[in-house]
Design a protein around this motif. Structure first.
Motif, mmCIF file in Angstrom:
data_model
loop_
_atom_site.group_PDB
_atom_site.id
_atom_site.type_symbol
_atom_site.label_atom_id
_atom_site.label_comp_id
_atom_site.label_asym_id
_atom_site.label_seq_id
_atom_site.Cartn_x
_atom_site.Cartn_y
_atom_site.Cartn_z
ATOM 1 N N GLN A 1 37.307 30.406 38.952
ATOM 2 C CA GLN A 1 36.461 31.059 39.949
ATOM 3 C C GLN A 1 37.357 31.728 40.994
ATOM 4 O OE1 GLN A 1 32.651 30.545 40.307
ATOM 5 N NE2 GLN A 1 33.071 32.495 41.315
ATOM 6 N N LEU A 2 37.284 33.058 41.083
ATOM 7 C CA LEU A 2 37.993 33.802 42.110
ATOM 8 C C LEU A 2 36.974 34.410 43.057
ATOM 9 C CD1 LEU A 2 40.201 33.648 39.816
ATOM 10 C CD2 LEU A 2 41.069 35.807 40.722
ATOM 11 N N SER A 3 37.236 34.287 44.361
ATOM 12 C CA SER A 3 36.314 34.823 45.354
ATOM 13 C C SER A 3 37.096 35.610 46.406
ATOM 14 C CB SER A 3 35.537 33.683 46.042
ATOM 15 O OG SER A 3 34.810 32.921 45.099
ATOM 16 N N GLY A 4 36.871 36.917 46.444
ATOM 17 C CA GLY A 4 37.487 37.762 47.452
ATOM 18 C C GLY A 4 38.994 37.702 47.500
ATOM 19 N N VAL A 5 39.636 37.619 46.351
ATOM 20 C CA VAL A 5 41.093 37.418 46.301
ATOM 21 C C VAL A 5 41.840 38.716 46.587
ATOM 22 C CG1 VAL A 5 43.017 36.931 44.739
ATOM 23 C CG2 VAL A 5 41.029 35.418 44.788
ATOM 24 N N ARG A 6 42.834 38.590 47.449
ATOM 25 C CA ARG A 6 43.750 39.693 47.742
ATOM 26 C C ARG A 6 45.179 39.194 47.535
ATOM 27 N NH1 ARG A 6 43.762 44.479 50.938
ATOM 28 N NH2 ARG A 6 45.834 45.045 51.713
ATOM 29 N N ILE A 7 45.938 39.928 46.722
ATOM 30 C CA ILE A 7 47.328 39.553 46.445
ATOM 31 C C ILE A 7 48.217 40.741 46.776
ATOM 32 C CG2 ILE A 7 48.976 38.849 44.674
ATOM 33 C CD1 ILE A 7 46.696 37.496 43.217
ATOM 34 N N GLU A 8 49.289 40.463 47.500
ATOM 35 C CA GLU A 8 50.205 41.513 47.921
ATOM 36 C C GLU A 8 51.615 41.237 47.417
ATOM 37 O OE1 GLU A 8 50.028 41.750 52.146
ATOM 38 O OE2 GLU A 8 47.993 42.593 52.200
ATOM 39 N N ARG A 9 52.358 42.303 47.197
ATOM 40 C CA ARG A 9 53.790 42.229 46.909
ATOM 41 C C ARG A 9 54.486 43.213 47.831
ATOM 42 N NH1 ARG A 9 55.604 40.030 41.851
ATOM 43 N NH2 ARG A 9 53.921 39.462 40.414
ATOM 44 N N GLY A 10 55.421 42.710 48.620
ATOM 45 C CA GLY A 10 56.145 43.589 49.542
ATOM 46 C C GLY A 10 55.236 44.308 50.509
ATOM 47 N N GLY A 11 54.151 43.652 50.919
ATOM 48 C CA GLY A 11 53.218 44.261 51.849
ATOM 49 C C GLY A 11 52.242 45.231 51.220
ATOM 50 N N ARG A 12 52.325 45.428 49.904
ATOM 51 C CA ARG A 12 51.423 46.350 49.203
ATOM 52 C C ARG A 12 50.394 45.563 48.413
ATOM 53 N NH1 ARG A 12 51.721 49.401 44.158
ATOM 54 N NH2 ARG A 12 53.581 48.197 43.648
ATOM 55 N N ALA A 13 49.128 45.936 48.544
ATOM 56 C CA ALA A 13 48.051 45.232 47.848
ATOM 57 C C ALA A 13 48.080 45.561 46.366
ATOM 58 C CB ALA A 13 46.695 45.600 48.445
ATOM 59 N N ILE A 14 48.282 44.530 45.533
ATOM 60 C CA ILE A 14 48.208 44.693 44.080
ATOM 61 C C ILE A 14 46.780 44.470 43.607
ATOM 62 C CG2 ILE A 14 49.126 43.925 41.867
ATOM 63 C CD1 ILE A 14 51.166 45.255 43.700
ATOM 64 N N LEU A 15 46.126 43.485 44.172
ATOM 65 C CA LEU A 15 44.713 43.221 43.904
ATOM 66 C C LEU A 15 44.019 43.010 45.247
ATOM 67 C CD1 LEU A 15 44.966 40.674 40.936
ATOM 68 C CD2 LEU A 15 44.338 43.089 40.779
ATOM 69 N N ARG A 16 42.809 43.534 45.376
ATOM 70 C CA ARG A 16 42.074 43.340 46.628
ATOM 71 C C ARG A 16 40.608 43.055 46.326
ATOM 72 N NH1 ARG A 16 42.660 49.114 46.786
ATOM 73 N NH2 ARG A 16 44.607 48.946 47.933
ATOM 74 N N ASP A 17 40.072 42.079 47.035
ATOM 75 C CA ASP A 17 38.649 41.724 46.946
ATOM 76 C C ASP A 17 38.206 41.474 45.503
ATOM 77 O OD1 ASP A 17 36.196 41.093 48.085
ATOM 78 O OD2 ASP A 17 35.426 43.147 47.881
ATOM 79 N N VAL A 18 39.013 40.693 44.770
ATOM 80 C CA VAL A 18 38.694 40.390 43.372
ATOM 81 C C VAL A 18 37.869 39.104 43.296
ATOM 82 C CG1 VAL A 18 39.658 39.696 41.138
ATOM 83 C CG2 VAL A 18 40.698 41.562 42.428
ATOM 84 N N SER A 19 36.715 39.202 42.686
ATOM 85 C CA SER A 19 35.849 38.043 42.458
ATOM 86 C C SER A 19 35.439 38.027 40.993
ATOM 87 C CB SER A 19 34.606 38.102 43.349
ATOM 88 O OG SER A 19 34.946 38.071 44.718
ATOM 89 N N LEU A 20 35.560 36.872 40.369
ATOM 90 C CA LEU A 20 35.132 36.732 38.977
ATOM 91 C C LEU A 20 34.928 35.259 38.653
ATOM 92 C CD1 LEU A 20 37.699 35.705 36.945
ATOM 93 C CD2 LEU A 20 38.552 37.932 37.672
ATOM 94 N N SER A 21 34.176 35.023 37.589
ATOM 95 C CA SER A 21 33.863 33.659 37.163
ATOM 96 C C SER A 21 34.001 33.585 35.649
ATOM 97 C CB SER A 21 32.437 33.302 37.586
ATOM 98 O OG SER A 21 32.089 32.006 37.159
ATOM 99 N N VAL A 22 34.603 32.488 35.170
ATOM 100 C CA VAL A 22 34.803 32.281 33.734
ATOM 101 C C VAL A 22 34.111 30.980 33.333
ATOM 102 C CG1 VAL A 22 36.487 31.905 31.903
ATOM 103 C CG2 VAL A 22 36.984 33.531 33.753
ATOM 104 N N ALA A 23 33.156 31.080 32.434
ATOM 105 C CA ALA A 23 32.365 29.923 32.022
ATOM 106 C C ALA A 23 33.118 29.075 30.996
ATOM 107 C CB ALA A 23 31.034 30.385 31.426
ATOM 108 N N PRO A 24 32.847 27.772 30.961
ATOM 109 C CA PRO A 24 33.489 26.904 29.961
ATOM 110 C C PRO A 24 33.175 27.364 28.544
ATOM 111 C CG PRO A 24 32.360 25.598 31.642
ATOM 112 C CD PRO A 24 31.950 27.016 31.859
ATOM 113 N N GLY A 25 34.182 27.317 27.689
ATOM 114 C CA GLY A 25 33.999 27.644 26.284
ATOM 115 C C GLY A 25 34.000 29.121 25.952
ATOM 116 N N SER A 26 34.163 29.974 26.959
ATOM 117 C CA SER A 26 34.082 31.418 26.727
ATOM 118 C C SER A 26 35.460 32.030 26.518
ATOM 119 C CB SER A 26 33.402 32.101 27.922
ATOM 120 O OG SER A 26 34.204 31.953 29.089
ATOM 121 N N ILE A 27 35.451 33.261 26.021
ATOM 122 C CA ILE A 27 36.660 34.076 25.921
ATOM 123 C C ILE A 27 36.453 35.285 26.816
ATOM 124 C CG2 ILE A 27 38.154 35.456 24.434
ATOM 125 C CD1 ILE A 27 37.361 33.720 22.100
#
Length: 262
Positions: free
Chosen positions: A10-36
């Motif tokens: 479960q990701l909610s509003g994730v922001r990841i930066e490298r060297g002050g630069r946003a690589i991912l911003r506002d990422v939200s997703l959900s992965v159910a058990p048993g799924s691909i």
């Protein structure tokens, strides 16, 4: 009333930066058990960065990442325990050339368990049998084809029976036959072992054939989340360019200029 199913990831509003630069911003997703789940997108869109966030290698500067209903721990010992519940198949396989196939698969068992050698060897045989390489147990990595090496790496990733499997570009460098074998294995093992799998890939059509959910990353965020059928039916210009391999469209050929630090 039936209890609510807790997402494996479960990701909610994730922001990841490298060297002050946003690589991912506002990422939200959900992965159910048993799924691909397939994570797709053009090169440099942050797919591998997302995997690094799931393993705890990268920490988000905002938002939350939860695995198995809990936040990724900060303490190193707790993080190592969590990682035992994740199997990771790397692009380069990571097989040790001075160890045999069986010894490579046994390595996680030797490192992380106190099982006696006979039991470890029995488990190794089971894992190699699951990927169709029991007869290659005594071979050396240099004697393997690309597809065989990828299957050995898969057997090693499954050695500790992790409930969550992460695949980082599992089809890179494989011919069409080996590609079909690996994708069939991923699907079969996911369902027979009750796993949950996340596949990061740029091999769109091969991955869509076996997944339940698709996440498409572009422009540092999620531009699509849904089923393979919904993705195929989309008329969004960015998604169509990516799916159809069109050279011109919203995704530029030239790299965007890097922001200069003040």
């Amino acid at each position: 009333m039936a209890s609510e199913v807790v997402p494996i990831v479960q990701l909610s509003g994730v922001r990841i930066e490298r060297g002050g630069r946003a690589i991912l911003r506002d990422v939200s997703l959900s992965v159910a058990p048993g799924s691909i789940t397939a994570v797709l997108g053009p090169s440099g869109c942050g797919k591998s960065t997302l995997l690094a966030a799931l393993t705890g290698e990268l920490r988000p500067v905002a938002g939350s990442v939860q695995l198995f209903g809990q936040a990724i721990p900060q303490r190193q010992r707790a993080l190592l325990e969590l990682r035992k519940r994740m199997g990771v198949l790397l692009q380069g396989n990571g097989l040790l050339t001075d160890l045999s196939v069986a010894e490579n698969v046994e390595l996680p068992l030797r490192t992380h368990t106190d099982l006696p050698p006979p039991l470890r060897q029995q488990l190794v045989r089971m894992k190699l049998n699951a990927v169709g390489l029991l007869a290659a147990a005594d071979a050396w990595p240099r004697e393997l084809s690309g597809g065989m090496a990828r299957r050995v790496a898969l057997a090693r990733a499954l050695a500790l029976d992790p409930p969550l499997m992460l695949y980082d570009e599992p089809l890179t460098g494989l011919d069409p036959i080996a590609t079909g074998v690996i994708m069939e294995l991923i699907a079969r093992l996911n369902h027979s072992l009750g796993l949950t799998s996340i596949i990061v890939s740029h091999h769109v059509h091969e991955t869509l054939a076996i997944c339940d959910q698709v996440i498409v990353l572009a422009n540092a965020g999620v531009v699509f989340a849904g089923t393979p059928a919904q993705l195929h039916a989309s008329t969004d210009p960015l998604l169509r360019q990516f799916l159809d391999g069109q050279p011109d469209g919203p995704i530029p050929f030239d790299a965007a200029p890097r922001a200069r630090s003040a």
